[in-house]
Design an enzyme around this catalytic site. Structure first.
Site, PDB file in Angstrom:
ATOM      1  N   ARG A   1       0.863  -1.193   0.000  1.00  0.00           N
ATOM      2  CA  ARG A   1       0.000   0.000   0.000  1.00  0.00           C
ATOM      3  C   ARG A   1       0.890   1.230   0.000  1.00  0.00           C
ATOM      4  NH1 ARG A   1      -3.090  -2.453   4.921  1.00  0.00           N
ATOM      5  NH2 ARG A   1      -4.492  -3.960   3.942  1.00  0.00           N
TER       6      ARG A   1
ATOM      7  N   ASP B   1       2.383   4.904  -0.270  1.00  0.00           N
ATOM      8  CA  ASP B   1       1.883   6.220   0.133  1.00  0.00           C
ATOM      9  C   ASP B   1       1.791   7.201  -1.025  1.00  0.00           C
ATOM     10  OD1 ASP B   1       1.393   6.106   2.796  1.00  0.00           O
ATOM     11  OD2 ASP B   1       3.381   6.783   3.419  1.00  0.00           O
TER      12      ASP B   1
ATOM     13  N   ARG C   1      11.710   5.044   4.426  1.00  0.00           N
ATOM     14  CA  ARG C   1      11.989   6.486   4.478  1.00  0.00           C
ATOM     15  C   ARG C   1      12.676   6.852   5.796  1.00  0.00           C
ATOM     16  NH1 ARG C   1       6.255   8.887   2.892  1.00  0.00           N
ATOM     17  NH2 ARG C   1       7.320  10.799   3.540  1.00  0.00           N
TER      18      ARG C   1
END
Lengths: 248, 248
Positions: A51, A53, A196
């Protein structure tokens, strides 16, 4: 009923991420609309392996669907690409074993994060310039402690609750790409914002006297506050999803 | 009055080319507005070395301007980047000799054209996939006859009138880039659509039994109808502009 597996690439810049959200342009929404149009069946649901972002890209996202259609897979692929906007492409379509589910069946995901060594307007949508000099040896040392199975709670987005903070990182390392350096990381699963946060922490650790030690201390803390900044979405790309039945 | 030289990069996708046009978003228009804002002088005119078309990119466009401002060049560069949208960046600003003119003073331009060996949604804004297999040796043979001074009328956009169809090509060749192959071509000047027509013709010539002979015949015809298709704008990028006073 057939189970069909799609390999999908997209430029995430103009999407509010993968997952359907009312009133937002999402990759899943755009793809489901195209599939429903081609198969003339409004009940089709797509399951995506990751999923991603808002702003995150994919070269090898995998989606699965079930349908009674008899259309050949190559015809389906072409019909979908005719209907899709030019920032989403179906790279491959194939019949999959009954019970195949893009997310539940996946055994590993490979992500890249691209860093620019200098500002480059042509690459700004797919890479990030952190405004520090990139030191390949220090960055490599900083990510070495990540290999193996560990508790990655320090790299989980604040407030996010994932079922299992233990992830098995099977490969991690930096490679040169024409704009600078790219992190390649493969794991069985990832926590929300994990890659990230790893990139932001690796950049901070690379500036420390002992990059590997600095990273190991962040991991041991199991606390988001110990880690570095979250690198922005545009550098991240889901390159490939692995399944047990695939040839290696 | 000072003469100032700017090196500018831009993603041409969302611009109607370099040159100011009423009611259109152009690079020159956006830059002049930023310069006029920073220098508080509405009469500033920018001169660009290359009038790139809609969709064409630049990493090393050069623009010159005259102003009585006393602002240091590095302060000017930073102030411009603060005002500019994120698809245009001023990479460098420097004082230039009196009389310097970005277009008239230039002695050579270096363009690249990027071809994709397969479709890649992340590179679709900066490269083109011609839907044929790329044969590096045949493509290299096809462009070899272009070196030197020749009449390039065959590669001039139909209907375009340039003063001098003779151009001196000082370097031309293909190089690998991660997505496929890139044409690098440097010449004293270029005719309208010349690089894009060279790419379309090189692809056609590469499929012929004698690629160099096929290209030479197109050149000798001095007729646009002898050449191939015009490759689309998005693969083209103005990489650098050369001036006689620059270190090589």
């Amino acid at each position: 009923v057939r189970t069909i597996r799609l390999v999908v690439s997209y430029d995430g810049t103009d999407f509010h991420g993968w997952q359907v959200q009312p009133g937002q342009r999402t990759v899943q929404g755009v793809l489901e609309e195209a599939v429903q149009g081609v198969l003339n069946d409004e009940t089709i649901r797509l399951h995506g392996a990751g999923r991603t972002d808002a702003g995150v890209h994919a070269r090898g996202q995998v989606a699965s669907l079930e349908s009674a259609t008899r259309i050949p897979v190559e015809g389906l692929r072409r019909a979908l690409n005719t209907r899709l906007p030019d920032d989403v492409r179906v790279r491959a379509a194939a019949d999959a074993p009954t019970g195949f589910h893009a997310r539940h069946s996946a055994c590993a995901r490979h992500y890249t994060y691209r860093l620019l060594s200098e500002e480059d307007v042509l690459m700004r949508r797919i890479a990030w310039h952190p405004r520090v000099a990139l030191d390949p040896a220090a960055l490599e040392a900083a990510v070495r402690p990540l290999t193996g199975e560990h508790d990655f709670s320090s790299f989980r987005a604040s407030g996010a609750v994932d079922t299992n903070p233990r992830c098995r990182v099977s490969a991690v390392g930096w490679a040169a790409w024409p704009g600078g350096l790219q992190l390649d990381v493969t794991a069985d699963h990832f926590l929300y914002h994990m890659v990230r946060n790893l990139v932001g922490t690796a950049l901070a650790a690379a500036a420390a006297p002992d990059p590997a030690g600095a990273m190991a201390r962040v991991m041991a803390a199991r606390d988001r506050r110990a880690a570095g900044l979250t690198a922005p979405a545009q550098g991240l790309c889901l390159e490939r999803v692995h399944y047990p039945e695939d040839p290696s």
